[in-house]
Motif scaffolding. Structure first.
Motif, short mmCIF file in Angstrom:
data_model
loop_
_atom_site.label_atom_id
_atom_site.label_comp_id
_atom_site.label_asym_id
_atom_site.label_seq_id
_atom_site.Cartn_x
_atom_site.Cartn_y
_atom_site.Cartn_z
N LEU A 112 0.83 -1.09 -0.03
CA LEU A 112 0.00 -0.05 -0.02
C LEU A 112 0.72 1.30 0.03
CD1 LEU A 112 -3.08 -0.49 2.49
CD2 LEU A 112 -3.23 0.29 -0.07
N SER A 113 0.64 2.31 -0.84
CA SER A 113 1.36 3.44 -0.81
C SER A 113 0.81 4.32 0.26
CB SER A 113 0.84 4.12 -2.08
OG SER A 113 1.33 3.56 -3.24
N ALA A 114 1.33 5.24 0.43
CA ALA A 114 1.14 6.45 1.51
C ALA A 114 1.43 6.20 2.94
CB ALA A 114 -0.24 6.98 1.30
N THR A 115 2.01 4.87 3.12
CA THR A 115 2.38 4.36 4.72
C THR A 115 3.76 3.88 4.55
OG1 THR A 115 1.59 3.44 6.84
CG2 THR A 115 1.11 2.33 4.53
N ASP A 116 4.35 4.10 5.57
CA ASP A 116 5.79 3.48 5.67
C ASP A 116 5.57 2.02 5.83
OD1 ASP A 116 7.19 5.83 5.62
OD2 ASP A 116 7.37 6.02 7.92
N TYR A 117 4.55 1.66 6.65
CA TYR A 117 4.50 0.07 6.81
C TYR A 117 2.75 -0.17 6.88
CZ TYR A 117 9.23 -0.83 7.61
OH TYR A 117 10.80 -0.95 7.57
N THR A 118 2.38 -1.36 6.35
CA THR A 118 1.06 -1.95 6.75
C THR A 118 1.32 -2.73 7.96
OG1 THR A 118 1.49 -3.30 5.02
CG2 THR A 118 0.18 -1.49 4.47
N PHE A 119 0.44 -3.01 8.67
CA PHE A 119 0.60 -4.14 9.78
C PHE A 119 0.51 -5.25 9.23
CE2 PHE A 119 -3.69 -5.63 10.75
CZ PHE A 119 -4.61 -4.63 10.43
N GLY A 120 0.89 -6.41 9.87
CA GLY A 120 0.95 -7.82 9.31
C GLY A 120 2.15 -8.17 8.64
N PHE A 121 2.92 -7.20 8.13
CA PHE A 121 3.90 -7.32 7.24
C PHE A 121 5.15 -7.88 7.87
CE2 PHE A 121 7.80 -5.10 5.32
CZ PHE A 121 7.96 -6.08 4.14
N ASP A 122 5.34 -7.21 9.10
CA ASP A 122 6.42 -7.62 9.73
C ASP A 122 6.31 -9.06 10.31
OD1 ASP A 122 8.90 -6.93 11.33
OD2 ASP A 122 7.90 -7.43 12.92
N SER A 123 5.02 -9.41 10.54
CA SER A 123 4.71 -10.81 11.09
C SER A 123 5.02 -11.68 9.97
CB SER A 123 3.31 -10.95 11.55
OG SER A 123 3.19 -10.11 12.66
N ALA A 124 4.73 -11.29 8.77
CA ALA A 124 4.61 -12.46 7.70
C ALA A 124 6.36 -12.55 7.10
CB ALA A 124 3.92 -11.93 6.57
N VAL A 125 6.96 -11.33 7.29
CA VAL A 125 8.38 -11.47 7.09
C VAL A 125 9.19 -12.36 8.11
CG1 VAL A 125 10.61 -10.03 7.19
CG2 VAL A 125 8.40 -9.24 5.96
N THR A 126 8.64 -12.17 9.32
CA THR A 126 9.08 -12.97 10.50
C THR A 126 8.98 -14.49 10.17
OG1 THR A 126 9.04 -11.05 12.08
CG2 THR A 126 9.12 -13.60 12.95
N THR A 127 7.64 -14.62 9.68
CA THR A 127 7.57 -16.35 9.44
C THR A 127 8.28 -16.80 8.23
OG1 THR A 127 5.17 -16.00 10.47
CG2 THR A 127 5.69 -17.95 8.84
N ALA A 128 8.56 -16.05 7.46
CA ALA A 128 9.23 -16.50 6.27
C ALA A 128 10.65 -16.62 6.57
CB ALA A 128 8.99 -15.44 5.13
N THR A 129 11.17 -15.60 7.43
CA THR A 129 12.38 -15.46 8.09
C THR A 129 12.90 -16.74 8.58
OG1 THR A 129 12.60 -13.32 7.78
CG2 THR A 129 14.44 -14.28 9.06
N GLU A 130 11.92 -17.12 9.77
CA GLU A 130 11.83 -18.38 10.39
C GLU A 130 12.37 -19.73 9.41
OE1 GLU A 130 9.86 -16.90 14.27
OE2 GLU A 130 8.79 -18.46 13.06
#
Lengths: 363, 363, 363, 363
Positions: free
Chosen positions: C145-163
């Motif tokens: 999504l544009s206009a925001t630095d981060y959407t919520f949920g993204f960091d969690s998804a990244v964390t799951t993929a990183t694990e």
């Protein structure tokens, strides 16, 4: 024996991961397998004395297998056979067991499942002796109950402690420090022993093996000389110096001050810092060990315990506790479980394996 | 300006998750992007003074992005400008900075990357003023550095503290207790604030907002009256009562006793137990917050910092620190970063949001 | 403008970690800060069309800050402006927006908070244009999504993929294999990019940077020659070969078969196995990325978003979305957020840093 | 019997969490307890045939107890008794066992510790029959080895799968979907059974209990009627329909295509989506189950196995494998362990408990 139509279940003593999984399995097995109703008693024996019960159907236990804590609440106090009553500012103890039995009758409860540790199972046994059909489920994060391979909650507590050791390792290594982790285990050192081995600790101090601080120092110094410039020390809260007294006992005698933290952890820290001249830091895990989502191991054990407890009820194994005799769950008399603590054997395989990989117990 | 052929890197101050990811990025970017050699200085400024350096190639940093700690070692002590020397049992302080500069010259090091917090970046700044080409990387689990949106390590520390709160929640709920978690944060309350909001704490006490214990009590009592029979209190180690003194400060003055734990946590616990009459328990996380594998957020930030630090070196941004100005990493003068602490703003959005969801700061 | 007395909230589109934390913050802030009532609309816009709403008080949102999913339910379908209706076995689309507006009026709802991604915020915008007071909250695990630095949920998804990458690393290393991880990201490669950098991947393939399989092969071969006998490849589901077509697009055209897994992951695997002659294995994470407890980062962001959304409502920022402009949350017009995707910039700092540490994008 | 002065250790077959902990315990126990040297053979039996060995001292195994994978490398291929050799583009198989024995002699190795599953232990047994002093350590994430309560690695794999189910739960619940998780288990369904029970799955499909898709559908429909609008289905990769063929077997016959994913998972998904008309999604965990840091349970078991294996060597238990007979580790003849698979018992306690809590096996 009259047929069982309604079972009551309560959780007693300190909470631990897996309680909800047991409750869920008791409810589901009762309803699905045996068409039996289940009632939940709130806040352990307190709810039994004071008649605080709720019906438990499948919906009430949906989605709780992975949740820590207990939906029924629990308490460390409120022994019905020695129930504390305040009168005119004075504390007296009364036997309220008859009141409990009356409450069970009033709700037409045919059998009682008690999920608890040594204390709660003792009370369960007393009720059994008074004719109440009781089945126990062994719970304690300390794993200090006899007659079962494992209690549920223990694996979760060990996992939490191990994760803490893993984290301390990186910081110990970077700083050339001694890191002390104080874990639960007032009388039995299982959490310290298991998490210490799993975390690759260098020293493990448990109540069953009194330590000499000088030997611990020598072990750490020898590590330094081999170029391992840091050490991890796991201390059970009930560990004690050879010839000395358990620090935690002193604490208990000194007016029950559970807030005063890190008695033994700090004590060991000071002495090690003095004799090794290395920076030393202490972490006291406290109740974090009791909380959180149970491990898969504990969820499975809890589910099997809950399900088997109902099987035991239906098969009339009253006065029994379900126990893990790997790979089976079997009913064993409560009398086998209570009274004698399951302690770490200083000569056992586990301690020997720990010593083989270079862990010192300070003995 | 002569071309950069060789960079040295060191990690200073307390260790924190992400240090290895920065080192790895410094090494890889230097070699791959700029064909520049890298030398690692061991144990922070201690290694710079005493000339303990190792070459760092890609193999040396392979597979370390997810590891806690620092492969270079670090120390909180050993300021080259005020280097502690023991002579005849007496501690004196000497300026050894020239020796450091000589060591850098000896190894033909063209630029120095200092990964550290306020203290280390201060030293970096002093070296810069003496003509050494220095670039800083902002590190502190406390997030109290100015001029950057985030320091690396902070998200990992918050995650560790949040996990502890999650675990305390289940046991607090089951037992109707007050659970106190003491977290790091001597001067800035960011870890307490962030983990408290993330964990759904009921009370957060931070150094920036002096608390009144009576207000905390009232908040907990009001919860009880609404049927929420437990409360979670997160306390930064530097929190202080209104009109009172910071407990941790007293501690510091009293001869630097880092082993003495739970000063503020226990203090708050005693007072809350007294005024609420609820069972209260304390956990002191300690160095567990510094350890373990960095979160993905911190690994990404660290990798970007490390890579950008080399970019900054090559672009001649000496006396600068790489800083996160979301979404960009930019060089900012070290003077902007040091000296003023990044504190929690009692009127800021974050505290206001916390209050909006019902968290009390005791003010 | 009439005073706001009652707010409705709904969650639309795919679920993601943090939804419950937003809902909780909306409810708590409304009640505590503004004394405003909150109504929850069930199952996204489906509930708005069909008038399925429930009152939300503080008790309804207690203890959910750390829970994945959404207590309100959600759905990817049911656009009120193009509502699918089955009639005589035929699917037709109708505009049901007036019915929605009527439902809002019926319940005396003064403002609507829509938590959703591009699709849901588009619908929110359309309602705003019809005069409904709407505020949006930006949600998508894809961070597109544009206009925001981060959407919520993204960091969690990244964390799951990183694990997952962390786990694949150990097995890849032990077996000298290529391990492929297919992650979400149909149009934007943020999850692949972030988790790839955090996990120390060797190759990252994203929709924004078309790859040449030959270049990927060469990169892996070069690693082998340097003695790194394994490689980790992270592939966004929307990645595409240069000159080729997006595999996922073909899939979408081929009758929407979401069950057919690993299109792109398998495709890349086959080609790499052929050209490198190395054993190759594929993991398809799928919806695991959407689930689980949100990270502390996401919980904090969600709480701030929820709280700020109510602030925005009370301040009359209708037709706006709350956005993270680090370190502040600010209202921005919905029109800024919708329409243009926030894509990975192939020339941006993040991709450059990834390349600096040796990651290939196959370009 | 001549005294043991030097032991060799190798890891064979698929990697799994805990291998490093075993290696570490073998090395430490040998050196510390018995003053015996240890040699590591690289890449399983490949290294034994080709004489690739390295000395292992304590430093080589420091800090690896928590690391996934194996520092020695491993391979699924390279059976010395049937060693694949390519000649003129043709694959032939040769017996290279004598070469192995020669290599052992050359390095003065007195005993060989083989850490592996059914395949590797079979080879170990063959060497034993040829007079080589061999001791086995039971490893397989599938837990399908007879003669031991648990193999190491299994608890870690179950934990990984359970975490995935936990995550799928939240998204399944929010969307009213069927979520399918395909896990490892070609011939034995232990991972599916354990993780399914631990994760609170609704359906578990294992190779040992052929399922009827219609019964699975009915189970899910019945849940819907009770208001549980989502279902979690765990499928072992070797599960098969009653009367049908194992999908994975077909796969194996079809030219060994390990890249082709989700055979059974997708098959079940399509059929369930058709008969229930519910949206269905599939996740294929793949090698993620083999990776990552071992659980504390597995670290302890691995440490005990490694230490006991050396004890067994020193006590002359050749041709034996160390086995967990809870709570003891005991040597059992390799012949007991190999040949017969440890399968899930459809009438056993574990399956019955699972059924009691409402899980369907489709039978």
């Amino acid at each position: 024996m009259k047929p069982v139509k309604r079972i009551a279940v309560l959780t007693g003593g300190g909470d631990c991961p897996g309680l909800n999984a047991v409750i869920r399995a008791v409810v589901k097995t009762s309803i699905r397998r045996y068409n039996v109703e289940v009632v939940g008693i709130l806040n352990g024996f307190h709810g039994l004395v004071n008649d605080v019960m709720i019906p438990l159907n499948e919906e009430a236990v949906a989605g709780i297998v992975h949740r820590g804590g207990t939906i029924l609440g629990t308490t460390n106090r409120d022994n019905p056979f020695r129930y504390a009553v305040e009168q005119n500012g004075q504390l007296t103890f009364e036997d309220r067991s008859e009141q409990c039995i009356e409450n069970l009758r009033k709700h037409a409860i045919d059998a009682l499942v008690v999920i608890g540790g040594d204390g709660s199972l003792n009370i369960a046994h007393q009720f059994h002796e008074k004719g109440i059909p009781v089945v126990g489920v062994p719970k304690t994060i300390d794993n200090d109950l006899s007659a079962t391979d494992y209690t549920f909650g223990f694996d979760s507590a060990v996992t939490t402690a191990t994760e803490a050791i893993d984290k301390l390792h990186t910081t110990a290594e970077s700083h050339h420090r001694i890191m002390i982790l104080e874990v639960m285990g007032r009388y039995a050192g299982w959490i310290a022993l298991y998490s210490g081995v799993a975390g690759g600790a260098d020293v493990i101090l448990v109540p069953e093996i009194p330590y000499e601080i000088e030997k611990v120092c020598n072990h750490i110094r020898a590590r330094n000389e081999r170029g391992r410039k840091f050490s991890i020390v796991v201390v059970a809260e009930g560990a004690k110096e050879k010839g000395g007294q358990m620090v935690v006992q002193q604490r208990v005698e000194q007016s029950h001050d559970p807030i005063r933290l890190g008695g033994i952890g700090q004590d060991v820290a000071r002495k090690l810092e003095m004799c090794t001249q290395m920076e030393t830091r202490v972490t006291v895990l406290g109740h974090v060990q009791r909380g959180g989502s149970p491990t898969s191991f504990d969820r499975i054990l809890s589910t099997r315990y809950g399900s088997s407890a109902v099987d035991a009820v239906m098969a009339g194994y009253y006065g029994h506790m379900v126990a893990l005799r790997t790979p089976r769950i079997e009913p064993v008399p409560l009398t086998e479980a209570i009274g004698t603590l399951n302690n770490v054997d200083p000569e056992g395989q586990m301690v020997q394996a720990a010593k083989s990989v270079g862990i010192s117990f300070g003995d």
